[in-house]
Design an enzyme around this catalytic site. Structure first.
Site, PDB file in Angstrom:
ATOM      1  N   GLY A 190       0.813  -1.203   0.000  1.00  0.00           N
ATOM      2  CA  GLY A 190       0.000   0.000   0.000  1.00  0.00           C
ATOM      3  C   GLY A 190       0.849   1.257   0.000  1.00  0.00           C
ATOM      4  N   GLY A 191       0.348   2.235   0.746  1.00  0.00           N
ATOM      5  CA  GLY A 191       1.028   3.520   0.813  1.00  0.00           C
ATOM      6  C   GLY A 191       2.426   3.411   1.384  1.00  0.00           C
TER       7      GLY A 191
ATOM      8  N   GLY B 214      19.709  13.140 -32.328  1.00  0.00           N
ATOM      9  CA  GLY B 214      19.276  13.716 -31.063  1.00  0.00           C
ATOM     10  C   GLY B 214      20.007  13.104 -29.887  1.00  0.00           C
ATOM     11  N   ALA B 215      20.403  11.849 -30.051  1.00  0.00           N
ATOM     12  CA  ALA B 215      21.094  11.187 -28.945  1.00  0.00           C
ATOM     13  C   ALA B 215      22.450  11.843 -28.702  1.00  0.00           C
ATOM     14  CB  ALA B 215      21.247   9.701 -29.250  1.00  0.00           C
TER      15      ALA B 215
HETATM   16  C1  HXC Z   1      -2.311  -4.136  12.342  1.00  0.00           C
HETATM   17  C2  HXC Z   1      -1.311  -5.978  11.444  1.00  0.00           C
HETATM   18  C3  HXC Z   1      -1.256  -5.364  10.186  1.00  0.00           C
HETATM   19  C4  HXC Z   1      -1.773  -4.041  10.082  1.00  0.00           C
HETATM   20  C5  HXC Z   1      -0.384  -7.310  10.008  1.00  0.00           C
HETATM   21  N1  HXC Z   1      -0.779  -7.180  11.286  1.00  0.00           N
HETATM   22  N2  HXC Z   1      -0.679  -6.218   9.316  1.00  0.00           N
HETATM   23  N3  HXC Z   1      -1.831  -5.364  12.509  1.00  0.00           N
HETATM   24  N4  HXC Z   1      -2.284  -3.465  11.179  1.00  0.00           N
HETATM   25  N5  HXC Z   1      -1.714  -3.378   8.934  1.00  0.00           N
HETATM   26  C6  HXC Z   1      -0.625  -8.160  12.349  1.00  0.00           C
HETATM   27  C7  HXC Z   1      -1.425  -9.403  12.109  1.00  0.00           C
HETATM   28  O1  HXC Z   1      -2.739  -9.240  12.562  1.00  0.00           O
HETATM   29  C8  HXC Z   1      -0.654 -10.423  12.914  1.00  0.00           C
HETATM   30  O2  HXC Z   1      -0.992 -10.244  14.262  1.00  0.00           O
HETATM   31  C9  HXC Z   1       0.787  -9.954  12.767  1.00  0.00           C
HETATM   32  O3  HXC Z   1       0.726  -8.588  12.370  1.00  0.00           O
HETATM   33  C10 HXC Z   1       1.544 -10.711  11.718  1.00  0.00           C
HETATM   34  O4  HXC Z   1       0.767 -10.723  10.538  1.00  0.00           O
HETATM   35  P1  HXC Z   1       0.497 -12.074   9.716  1.00  0.00           P
HETATM   36  O5  HXC Z   1      -0.602 -11.780   8.786  1.00  0.00           O
HETATM   37  O6  HXC Z   1       0.322 -13.213  10.668  1.00  0.00           O
HETATM   38  O7  HXC Z   1       1.871 -12.230   8.963  1.00  0.00           O
HETATM   39  P2  HXC Z   1       2.121 -12.787   7.507  1.00  0.00           P
HETATM   40  O8  HXC Z   1       1.338 -14.047   7.298  1.00  0.00           O
HETATM   41  O9  HXC Z   1       3.602 -12.844   7.343  1.00  0.00           O
HETATM   42  O10 HXC Z   1       1.532 -11.677   6.514  1.00  0.00           O
HETATM   43  C11 HXC Z   1       2.069 -10.390   6.489  1.00  0.00           C
HETATM   44  C12 HXC Z   1       1.190  -9.459   5.658  1.00  0.00           C
HETATM   45  C13 HXC Z   1      -0.258  -9.505   6.135  1.00  0.00           C
HETATM   46  C14 HXC Z   1       1.288  -9.861   4.151  1.00  0.00           C
HETATM   47  C15 HXC Z   1       1.794  -8.054   5.769  1.00  0.00           C
HETATM   48  O11 HXC Z   1      -0.280  -9.361   7.549  1.00  0.00           O
HETATM   49  C16 HXC Z   1      -1.128  -8.455   5.561  1.00  0.00           C
HETATM   50  O12 HXC Z   1      -1.582  -8.574   4.420  1.00  0.00           O
HETATM   51  N6  HXC Z   1      -1.345  -7.379   6.329  1.00  0.00           N
HETATM   52  C17 HXC Z   1      -2.206  -6.291   5.875  1.00  0.00           C
HETATM   53  C18 HXC Z   1      -1.562  -5.500   4.744  1.00  0.00           C
HETATM   54  C19 HXC Z   1      -2.373  -4.312   4.377  1.00  0.00           C
HETATM   55  O13 HXC Z   1      -3.312  -4.386   3.585  1.00  0.00           O
HETATM   56  N7  HXC Z   1      -2.037  -3.166   5.008  1.00  0.00           N
HETATM   57  C20 HXC Z   1      -2.718  -1.921   4.786  1.00  0.00           C
HETATM   58  C21 HXC Z   1      -2.118  -1.296   3.492  1.00  0.00           C
HETATM   59  S1  HXC Z   1      -2.877   0.222   3.127  1.00  0.00           S
HETATM   60  P3  HXC Z   1      -1.044 -11.485  15.298  1.00  0.00           P
HETATM   61  O14 HXC Z   1      -1.563 -10.862  16.542  1.00  0.00           O
HETATM   62  O15 HXC Z   1      -1.933 -12.491  14.699  1.00  0.00           O
HETATM   63  O16 HXC Z   1       0.367 -11.945  15.396  1.00  0.00           O
HETATM   64  C22 HXC Z   1      -1.909   1.327   3.853  1.00  0.00           C
HETATM   65  C23 HXC Z   1      -2.402   2.687   3.758  1.00  0.00           C
HETATM   66  C24 HXC Z   1      -1.283   3.624   3.820  1.00  0.00           C
HETATM   67  O17 HXC Z   1      -0.899   1.034   4.386  1.00  0.00           O
HETATM   68  C25 HXC Z   1      -1.570   4.814   2.996  1.00  0.00           C
HETATM   69  C26 HXC Z   1      -0.452   5.776   3.063  1.00  0.00           C
HETATM   70  C27 HXC Z   1      -0.585   6.840   2.001  1.00  0.00           C
END
Ligand code: HXC
Length: 509
Positions: A170-171, A405-406
Site C-alpha cells: 500500500g502507501g 538527437g542522442a
Molecule cells: C495491524 C497488522 C497489520 C496491520 C499485520 N498485522 N498487518 N496489525 N495493522 N496493517 C498483524 C497481524 O494481525 C498479525 O498479528 C501480525 O501482524 C503478523 O501478521 P500475519 O498476517 O500473521 O503475517 P504474515 O502471514 O507474514 O503476513 C504479512 C502481511 C499480512 C502480508 C503483511 O499481515 C497483511 O496482508 N497485512 C495487511 C496488509 C495491508 O493491507 N495493510 C494496509 C495497506 S494500506 P497477530 O496478533 O496475529 O500476530 C496502507 C495505507 C497507507 O498502508 C496509505 C499511506 C498513504
C-alpha cells in the site's frame, strides 16, 4: 542509586528489546528473516548503535489496544556509524503488530529524519511492515503523511536509503519510492500498492506476490528497486558499500579513497575492445573497468534498461557518477526506460556534487509506435534536462557512435558539458552512413550510392568535423583515457556554475 532502580532499569530495557515477544521472534526467524535489532547490528559498525525512543508506547485505545503496550512500539530507531561515519537508521519491527505503522511509530521515524537533516547524515530505513496499523485509522495515515513530508524535505540534503526486507504494501511503498536508493532481497521482499487478492478482484488477473512485486520484478521490469541481494546480509553489506561513494550531506565532499592505481596507467586494451565496424556490439562495462580506479565499477540498476549503464566508480580516489550507453544491449539505443534511469541518476549526482563522466556510443532514440505512444518525447527530454540542469563537472567521451538527437542529449558540448573528448573512431553525425545515403539518394544507382556512402563516411564518420568546430575539445587515443579523464576532473574540480534564480524548473515528468 539503589539496586532496585538498577534492576528495574535492566528489566524495562530487556522487555523493550524483546519487541513483540519470544513467540513472534521465533515466527520471524522461521520465515527466514532477521529481527529489527539484528538488522541494525549487522548494518552498523560494531557497538555504535544508540537507540532513541526505546520506551515510547502507542496511544491507541480502539479495539482494546490500550490493554497492550509494547515498549518502543513497532520501530527500532537511532543512530550509529558506518565505516566510522555518522548515519541515522530505523527498522520496522515485524514482531510488533506485523511492523504496522502506528502514529507513535511515525513520530519516532520523523524524529530521526529531522535529526538526520539537522546533523547532515544519511538516513537508512529497514522496511518490513504490514502497512498502516489498521486499529489506528486516520492516525496511522497521518503518520505516513508526516514521513513522506520529511522524505521530500530531506531529498537532496542527505542521502536517503531504503531496504525492503519483508512485505511493503500500500502507501508504505511511497516512503521508499521517495528515497534515493531502494534495496530488495530475492524471494523475501515484496512491494505493491495492492496485493494479489485485490488485483484479482479488480482486474481478474491471477498473479503471485513474487511476480507482482518481488525483487526480480522491481529490478528488471518496473525499475522501482536499484539493488537486489540474495540475502539480507548481502543487502546490508551493499548499503555499507554504497555509502562509501556518497557524501554525508549536500554541503560535504565525499571522503577521498586511497588507491595504488596510478593516474598515468595506460589502457591499451580499450583499442581492442571497441570493434571498428560500428555494427558490431561490445560491452561498455569492459571499457569502464579499464579506466576507473582498481577496475571497479559499482553498478546501479544493473537489470533495468540495460541499454544504459549507471553507477559509481572512483578516479584517483574521487567518487564519480558514470552514465554510459551500452552497445551490447539493444545497440545502446535510448528508450523510455533508459531515459528515466539516466535522468534520475544524473540528478542524484548533481544533488550531492558528484562529477559526471559520460561514455557515449549511441545510435539514436528507439523508433516505433510503442515508444512514441508511451511518450519517448517526454521521457527522452528528461536526459537533456537533467544534464543541462546539473552544475557539477561534466565530462563526455565519445567512443564510437554519437548520432542525431542522442548526440545532443548525451551531454554534448553545446548542452553544457565541460570537457568533451572523442576517440579517432568516433562518428558524429545526424545518422549512420547507410541510412543517410538511402534517404538522400533513394533512386540513385548502386555505383552512385557507393560513391555517396564514401563521401558521407569521409565527411561525418569521424570526429574531425566536430573538433574543427570546437564541439569536441580533444581527440584522444584510447590508451590515454584514464589520464585524460583524471586531468579533466582536476581541471574542473573548483567549477562554479549557477543556474538562473528560480523557484524550480519544470522538468518533463
Ligand atoms: C495491524 C497488522 C497489520 C496491520 C499485520 N498485522 N498487518 N496489525 N495493522 N496493517 C498483524 C497481524 O494481525 C498479525 O498479528 C501480525 O501482524 C503478523 O501478521 P500475519 O498476517 O500473521 O503475517 P504474515 O502471514 O507474514 O503476513 C504479512 C502481511 C499480512 C502480508 C503483511 O499481515 C497483511 O496482508 N497485512 C495487511 C496488509 C495491508 O493491507 N495493510 C494496509 C495497506 S494500506 P497477530 O496478533 O496475529 O500476530 C496502507 C495505507 C497507507 O498502508 C496509505 C499511506 C498513504
Amino acid at each position: 542509586m539503589t539496586n532496585e532502580q538498577i534492576t528495574s532499569f535492566e528489566q524495562i530495557n530487556t522487555a523493550a528489546e524483546l519487541g513483540g515477544g519470544e513467540k513472534a521472534i521465533a515466527k520471524q526467524k522461521n520465515a527466514g528473516k532477521l529481527t529489527a535489532r539484528e538488522r541494525i547490528k549487522r548494518l552498523l559498525d560494531p557497538d555504535t548503535f544508540v537507540e532513541i525512543d526505546k520506551l515510547v508506547i502507542h496511544k491507541c485505545t480502539n479495539f482494546n489496544m490500550d490493554a497492550q503496550h509494547i515498549p518502543g512500539d513497532g520501530i527500532v530507531s537511532g543512530y550509529g556509524k558506518i565505516n566510522d561515519r555518522l548515519v541515522y537508521v530505523y527498522a520496522y519491527d515485524f514482531t510488533v503488530y506485523g511492523g504496522s505503522l502506528s502514529r507513535t511509530n511515525a513520530s519516532k521515524i520523523v524524529k530521526v529524519q529531522r535529526l538526520a537533516v539537522k546533523n547532515g547524515a544519511p538516513i537508512i530505513a529497514l522496511n518490513d511492515s504490514g502497512g498502516a496499523r489498521i486499529q489506528e485509522g486516520v492516525m496511522a495515515l497521518s503518520g505516513y503523511s508526516d514521513i513522506f513530508y520529511n522524505n521530500i524535505k530531506a531529498s537532496g540534503v542527505v542521502p536517503q536509503i531504503s531496504a525492503i526486507l519483508g512485505p511493503c504494501a500500500g502507501g508504505a511503498c511511497y516512503s521508499p519510492a521517495l528515497t534515493d536508493f531502494i534495496f530488495m532481497v530475492k524471494k523475501k521482499s515484496h512491494m505493491f500498492i495492492t496485493g494479489p487478492d485485490v488485483v484479482k478482484s479488480v482486474t481478474h488477473e491471477e498473479v503471485s506476490k513474487e511476480e507482482l512485486g518481488g525483487a526480480d520484478t522491481h529490478a528488471g521490469k518496473s525499475g522501482v528497486t536499484h539493488f537486489v541481494g540474495d540475502t539480507e546480509d548481502e543487502v546490508l553489506e551493499m548499503i555499507r558499500e554504497l555509502l562509501t561513494f556518497l557524501p554525508s550531506n549536500n554541503m560535504e565532499d565525499v571522503p577521498l579513497a586511497s588507491t595504488n592505481d596510478s593516474i598515468h596507467r595506460e589502457c591499451p586494451e580499450i583499442a581492442n575492445l571497441i570493434p571498428s565496424d560500428p555494427n558490431i556490439p561490445y560491452d561498455m562495462k569492459t571499457v569502464i573497468w579499464e579506466v576507473v580506479d582498481d577496475h571497479y565499477f559499482f553498478e546501479v540498476m544493473s537489470s533495468f534498461a540495460q541499454n544504459i549503464l549507471i553507477g559509481f566508480a572512483r578516479m584517483n580516489g574521487q567518487t564519480v557518477g558514470i552514465i554510459a550507453n551500452q552497445p551490447a544491449y539493444l545497440a545502446g539505443v535510448l528508450d523510455i526506460d533508459a531515459s528515466d534511469k539516466a535522468a534520475r541518476f544524473i540528478r542524484f549526482c548533481d544533488c550531492f556534487d558528484i562529477p559526471l563522466i559520460t561514455f557515449e556510443d549511441v545510435p539514436g532514440f528507439l523508433p516505433g509506435c510503442e515508444q512514441e505512444h508511451n511518450g519517448i518525447i517526454r521521457h527522452g527530454a528528461k536526459i537533456v534536462y537533467a544534464y543541462v540542469e546539473a552544475t557539477v563537472p561534466k565530462i563526455t567521451l565519445i567512443t564510437r557512435k554519437a548520432y542525431g538527437g542522442a548526440y545532443i542529449v548525451m551531454s554534448s558540448k553545446e548542452s553544457g558539458s565541460d570537457v568533451n573528448l572523442a576517440y579517432p573512431s568516433a562518428e558524429i553525425a545526424v545518422m549512420g552512413a547507410a541510412g543517410a545515403v538511402n534517404i538522400l539518394y533513394r533512386s540513385a544507382s548502386k555505383e552512385e550510392k557507393a560513391k555517396a556512402l564514401k563521401e558521407y563516411n569521409d565527411t561525418f564518420s569521424n570526429p574531425y568535423r566536430a573538433a574543427e568546430n570546437g564541439y569536441i575539445d580533444e581527440i584522444i587515443l584510447p590508451k590515454d583515457t584514464r589520464f585524460k579523464l583524471i586531468q579533466a576532473l582536476e581541471m574542473t574540480q573548483n567549477k562554479v556554475e549557477n543556474n538562473p534564480h528560480k523557484k524550480h524548473g519544470n522538468m518533463p515528468l
